[in-house]
Motif scaffolding. Structure first.
Motif, PDB file in Angstrom:
ATOM      1  N   ALA A  52       0.828  -1.211   0.000  1.00 19.62           N
ATOM      2  CA  ALA A  52       0.000   0.000   0.000  1.00 19.62           C
ATOM      3  C   ALA A  52       0.862   1.260   0.000  1.00 19.62           C
ATOM      4  N   LEU A  53       2.028   1.191   0.638  1.00 13.53           N
ATOM      5  CA  LEU A  53       2.948   2.325   0.663  1.00 13.53           C
ATOM      6  C   LEU A  53       4.006   2.229  -0.431  1.00 13.53           C
ATOM      7  N   ASN A  54       4.017   1.079  -1.140  1.00 13.38           N
ATOM      8  CA  ASN A  54       5.051   0.778  -2.128  1.00 13.38           C
ATOM      9  C   ASN A  54       6.437   0.915  -1.483  1.00 13.38           C
ATOM     10  N   ALA A  55       6.552   0.298  -0.311  1.00 10.45           N
ATOM     11  CA  ALA A  55       7.793   0.417   0.465  1.00 10.45           C
ATOM     12  C   ALA A  55       8.048  -0.866   1.232  1.00 10.45           C
ATOM     13  N   ALA A  56       9.220  -0.933   1.848  1.00  8.89           N
ATOM     14  CA  ALA A  56       9.590  -2.094   2.655  1.00  8.89           C
ATOM     15  C   ALA A  56      10.240  -1.628   3.940  1.00  8.89           C
ATOM     16  N   PHE A  57      10.145  -2.464   4.971  1.00  9.50           N
ATOM     17  CA  PHE A  57      10.874  -2.229   6.214  1.00  9.50           C
ATOM     18  C   PHE A  57      12.060  -3.185   6.251  1.00  9.50           C
ATOM     19  N   VAL A  58      13.241  -2.611   6.519  1.00 10.26           N
ATOM     20  CA  VAL A  58      14.490  -3.367   6.431  1.00 10.26           C
ATOM     21  C   VAL A  58      15.193  -3.357   7.789  1.00 10.26           C
ATOM     22  N   ASP A  59      15.675  -4.519   8.197  1.00  7.29           N
ATOM     23  CA  ASP A  59      16.425  -4.646   9.450  1.00  7.29           C
ATOM     24  C   ASP A  59      17.891  -4.303   9.193  1.00  7.29           C
ATOM     25  N   VAL A  60      18.358  -3.200   9.808  1.00  8.62           N
ATOM     26  CA  VAL A  60      19.775  -2.844   9.697  1.00  8.62           C
ATOM     27  C   VAL A  60      20.445  -2.854  11.075  1.00  8.62           C
ATOM     28  N   GLY A  61      19.744  -3.435  12.069  1.00  7.50           N
ATOM     29  CA  GLY A  61      20.311  -3.523  13.404  1.00  7.50           C
ATOM     30  C   GLY A  61      19.795  -2.473  14.360  1.00  7.50           C
ATOM     31  N   HIS A  62      18.945  -1.563  13.885  1.00 13.27           N
ATOM     32  CA  HIS A  62      18.351  -0.554  14.765  1.00 13.27           C
ATOM     33  C   HIS A  62      17.143  -1.155  15.467  1.00 13.27           C
ATOM     34  N   LYS A  63      16.787  -0.578  16.650  1.00 11.21           N
ATOM     35  CA  LYS A  63      15.631  -1.109  17.379  1.00 11.21           C
ATOM     36  C   LYS A  63      14.341  -0.979  16.578  1.00 11.21           C
ATOM     37  N   LYS A  64      14.282   0.028  15.685  1.00 10.58           N
ATOM     38  CA  LYS A  64      13.149   0.189  14.780  1.00 10.58           C
ATOM     39  C   LYS A  64      13.608  -0.174  13.371  1.00 10.58           C
ATOM     40  N   ASP A  65      12.799  -0.958  12.656  1.00 13.52           N
ATOM     41  CA  ASP A  65      13.165  -1.295  11.277  1.00 13.52           C
ATOM     42  C   ASP A  65      13.221  -0.028  10.427  1.00 13.52           C
ATOM     43  N   ALA A  66      14.175   0.008   9.494  1.00 15.89           N
ATOM     44  CA  ALA A  66      14.367   1.179   8.641  1.00 15.89           C
ATOM     45  C   ALA A  66      13.396   1.138   7.470  1.00 15.89           C
ATOM     46  N   PHE A  67      13.086   2.323   6.933  1.00 17.79           N
ATOM     47  CA  PHE A  67      12.074   2.472   5.876  1.00 17.79           C
ATOM     48  C   PHE A  67      12.755   2.652   4.523  1.00 17.79           C
ATOM     49  N   LEU A  68      12.344   1.863   3.541  1.00 20.46           N
ATOM     50  CA  LEU A  68      12.893   1.945   2.183  1.00 20.46           C
ATOM     51  C   LEU A  68      11.745   2.014   1.180  1.00 20.46           C
ATOM     52  N   HIS A  69      11.592   3.159   0.510  1.00 16.44           N
ATOM     53  CA  HIS A  69      10.528   3.333  -0.490  1.00 16.44           C
ATOM     54  C   HIS A  69      11.016   2.880  -1.860  1.00 16.44           C
ATOM     55  N   ASP A 113       7.807  -6.501  -6.723  1.00 14.49           N
ATOM     56  CA  ASP A 113       8.491  -7.104  -7.867  1.00 14.49           C
ATOM     57  C   ASP A 113      10.011  -7.118  -7.685  1.00 14.49           C
ATOM     58  N   LYS A 114      10.515  -6.276  -6.779  1.00  8.41           N
ATOM     59  CA  LYS A 114      11.961  -6.135  -6.623  1.00  8.41           C
ATOM     60  C   LYS A 114      12.510  -6.737  -5.326  1.00  8.41           C
ATOM     61  N   LEU A 115      11.667  -6.805  -4.307  1.00  6.41           N
ATOM     62  CA  LEU A 115      12.138  -7.303  -3.009  1.00  6.41           C
ATOM     63  C   LEU A 115      11.250  -8.411  -2.486  1.00  6.41           C
ATOM     64  N   LYS A 116      11.834  -9.305  -1.727  1.00 10.00           N
ATOM     65  CA  LYS A 116      11.095 -10.396  -1.074  1.00 10.00           C
ATOM     66  C   LYS A 116      11.473 -10.403   0.409  1.00 10.00           C
ATOM     67  N   VAL A 117      10.557 -10.814   1.256  1.00  9.86           N
ATOM     68  CA  VAL A 117      10.840 -10.897   2.693  1.00  9.86           C
ATOM     69  C   VAL A 117      12.001 -11.865   2.926  1.00  9.86           C
ATOM     70  N   GLY A 118      12.966 -11.451   3.704  1.00 14.19           N
ATOM     71  CA  GLY A 118      14.146 -12.265   3.982  1.00 14.19           C
ATOM     72  C   GLY A 118      15.316 -11.983   3.052  1.00 14.19           C
ATOM     73  N   GLN A 119      15.070 -11.247   1.972  1.00 16.12           N
ATOM     74  CA  GLN A 119      16.132 -10.943   1.018  1.00 16.12           C
ATOM     75  C   GLN A 119      17.150  -9.983   1.625  1.00 16.12           C
ATOM     76  N   GLU A 120      18.433 -10.209   1.331  1.00 16.99           N
ATOM     77  CA  GLU A 120      19.470  -9.283   1.772  1.00 16.99           C
ATOM     78  C   GLU A 120      19.620  -8.181   0.742  1.00 16.99           C
ATOM     79  N   VAL A 121      19.821  -6.951   1.219  1.00 14.14           N
ATOM     80  CA  VAL A 121      19.880  -5.808   0.324  1.00 14.14           C
ATOM     81  C   VAL A 121      20.926  -4.819   0.831  1.00 14.14           C
ATOM     82  N   LEU A 122      21.664  -4.223  -0.096  1.00 20.28           N
ATOM     83  CA  LEU A 122      22.684  -3.232   0.243  1.00 20.28           C
ATOM     84  C   LEU A 122      22.019  -1.861   0.303  1.00 20.28           C
ATOM     85  N   VAL A 123      22.075  -1.221   1.463  1.00 16.83           N
ATOM     86  CA  VAL A 123      21.359   0.051   1.650  1.00 16.83           C
ATOM     87  C   VAL A 123      22.257   1.066   2.358  1.00 16.83           C
ATOM     88  N   GLN A 124      21.872   2.333   2.230  1.00 20.98           N
ATOM     89  CA  GLN A 124      22.623   3.434   2.836  1.00 20.98           C
ATOM     90  C   GLN A 124      21.671   4.315   3.636  1.00 20.98           C
TER      91      GLN A 124
END
Length: 522
Positions: A52-69, A113-124
């Motif tokens: 619905a947001l066309n986004a994903a939440f990504v675990d980068v080690g922070h207490k809150k999951d990071a947001f990636l649109h 179409d680009k990401l799946k749950v559990g997939q590893e991704v390089l982010v900044q």
């Protein structure tokens, strides 16, 4: 305009203060163990997709999951994902210059179409965690330098719009196109204007080296993990704002001073002598008048000229600034002219406060009412002029019919908030304290304990400047008596950051000795 940078390095945090003509205009504080800083690169793991947001939440080690649109994936995401998969499958790093880049992703695509749950991704990290929100991410990896920004997996070269000369833009684009490696994109920054090929090539090689060091960590990295840490905050701030107007850079830590000197010698060899190691006994922020300015500039009420003042309020949605003329009285000016003069002075202080506190989001300013359309336009133009040098992206709307000015300003870090009031160190807010005349007896008791129980014979005592003056007054001062009585080598250091009855002891290696009262008064 003469500018100075003052850097206070403490065990728990680093404070950077930028002074223009001795006036504090920018302040940055960063914890020494601060992670999730803008520019850090992580190998993250997708935790949740939000179609619905066309986004994903990504675990980068922070207490809150990071947001990636989806729009922050970057057009080169297919190539980045392919590179990462190759590294993980074959445990070796393909040479980026020899890779075949994949087609760019669609602008109107779907995150599913680009990401799946559990997939590893390089982010900044694009925005640090603010309030209850986690970090904001981008998958378009970049490495920022003083003259350019390097973007792997893309072939585009672009030039800052602030470089107006068509000939210079063409020269820089052609020059960088000829020296950059294949499959690397470059954004040429404003600071590159007029620079020689040798300077640009040297920085380009440094940035490519950073990418290679990041890639080398990927085969052994396990999500979530940090694979590239942005340059230290001190160097990062210098990278963005360093200019010939910096007359001095004062640092109280020899290691950081050496690091800064090395960086300055690379980007501006003729300016390397501006870096000075400060080793005075007085705290560095006190010595350069920063502490006093912090106390006067970070409160709810800020006085700026002839009794006029601002009231600054913060809410979850926006910041509100109210301009007041106070007890200012100029009978020679009419009401309209007087309001215009106060508003112009207020605009200068507001521009300074936005930069100083790093206020972001929506800011609403309630100026004093003016009926003249000419005055309203001049005030609007003045605010635009004052914020022209602000590095944060911003937009200013003209005054509304109610006299309100609306400003939006980019926010990538939490707003700077400093406590300007002091809690009583002896009553802990209870309202009752020991007699202040007995404070020197307390200090003498601590010195006795240090000398006779802990066997510490060389130390410094930090106390409020008023108390320091009292302790050191006269030929046979209290300080002299204590040194003779207990056989200690003691320095008394006036410290403006301490309350009236606060004290701190430091050993000869400048490590604090904790002798504070542990029991609150009943």
């Amino acid at each position: 305009m003469a500018s100075e940078l003052v850097v206070d390095v403490q065990p728990k945090e680093i404070t950077l203060a930028v002074l223009d003509n001795k006036k504090l205009v920018e302040l940055q504080q960063e914890s020494q163990d601060e992670s999730f800083a803008v520019g850090n690169i992580y190998l993250g793991r997708v935790k949740k997709l939000m179609p619905a947001l066309n986004a994903a939440f990504v675990d980068v080690g922070h207490k809150k999951d990071a947001f990636l649109h989806y729009l922050d994936l970057g057009v080169e995401f297919n190539s980045v994902a392919s590179f990462l998969k190759t590294v993980q499958d074959k445990k070796k790093i393909p040479l980026l210059q020899k890779m075949k880049l994949l087609p760019e992703i669609e602008k109107e695509g779907s995150i599913s179409d680009k990401l799946k749950v559990g997939q590893e991704v390089l982010v900044q990290i694009a925005k640090e965690p603010i309030s209850t929100k986690g970090p904001r991410l981008t998958a378009e990896i970049s490495f920022a330098g003083r003259f350019m920004v390097l973007i792997p997996f893309i072939e585009r070269v672009s030039v800052s719009q602030k470089i107006k000369s068509r000939e210079e833009r063409a020269r820089l684009r052609q020059l960088v196109q000829s020296i950059k490696p294949k499959n690397f994109g470059v954004i040429i920054r404003t600071n590159a204007e007029g620079k020689r090929v040798a300077e640009l090539d040297a920085e380009l090689k440094v940035l490519v080296k950073r990418w290679e060091e990041t890639a080398e960590k990927l085969p052994k990295a396990k999500a979530p993990s940090l694979v590239f840490e942005e340059t230290g905050r001190t160097v990062g701030l210098l990278r963005d704002i360093f200019s010939p107007s910096f007359e001095q850079i004062h640092i109280n830590d020899p290691g950081v001073a050496k690091q800064i000197a090395e960086y300055v010698s690379i980007i501006a060899p003729d300016r390397k002598n501006v870096v000075k190691h400060y080793n005075g006994a007085t705290p560095i922020l006190d010595n350069f008048g920063v502490t006093k300015q912090i106390k006067s500039l970070f409160g709810k009420t800020v006085t700026f000229k002839n009794g006029a003042y601002l009231i600054i309020e913060h809410t979850e949605a926006l910041h509100v600034i109210d301009v007041n003329s106070g007890n200012r009285n100029k009978q020679s000016l009419g009401q309209e002219e007087s309001a215009f003069e106060v508003n112009l002075a207020a605009a200068e202080e507001i521009a300074r406060q936005l930069r100083l506190r790093d206020m972001g989001g929506i800011i609403v300013v309630d100026f004093i009412d003016m009926t003249s359309g000419e005055h309203r336009n001049k005030l609007f133009n003045k605010m635009n002029e004052l914020l022209a040098s602000d590095r944060a992206k911003h937009k200013i709307l003209p005054l509304s019919k109610f006299g309100l000015m609306q400003i939006t300003r980019q926010r990538v870090r939490p707003e700077m908030e400093l406590a300007t009031s002091e809690v009583c160190p002896t009553c802990f807010g209870k309202g009752k304290i020991k007699s202040s005349i007995l404070f020197t007896d307390t200090l003498e008791g601590k010195i006795d304990y240090l000398a006779n129980k802990l066997k510490v014979k060389k130390f410094s005592l930090h106390i409020h400047p008023y108390v320091a003056a009292y302790v050191q007054q006269g030929l046979i001062s209290l300080k002299y008596k204590w040194k003779k009585k207990y056989g200690v080598a003691m320095k008394v250091i006036p410290n403006q950051s301490l309350g009236f009855l606060q004290y701190q002891f430091y050993d000869k290696d400048n490590n604090e000795i904790d002798l504070k009262e542990e029991v609150e008064m009943k």
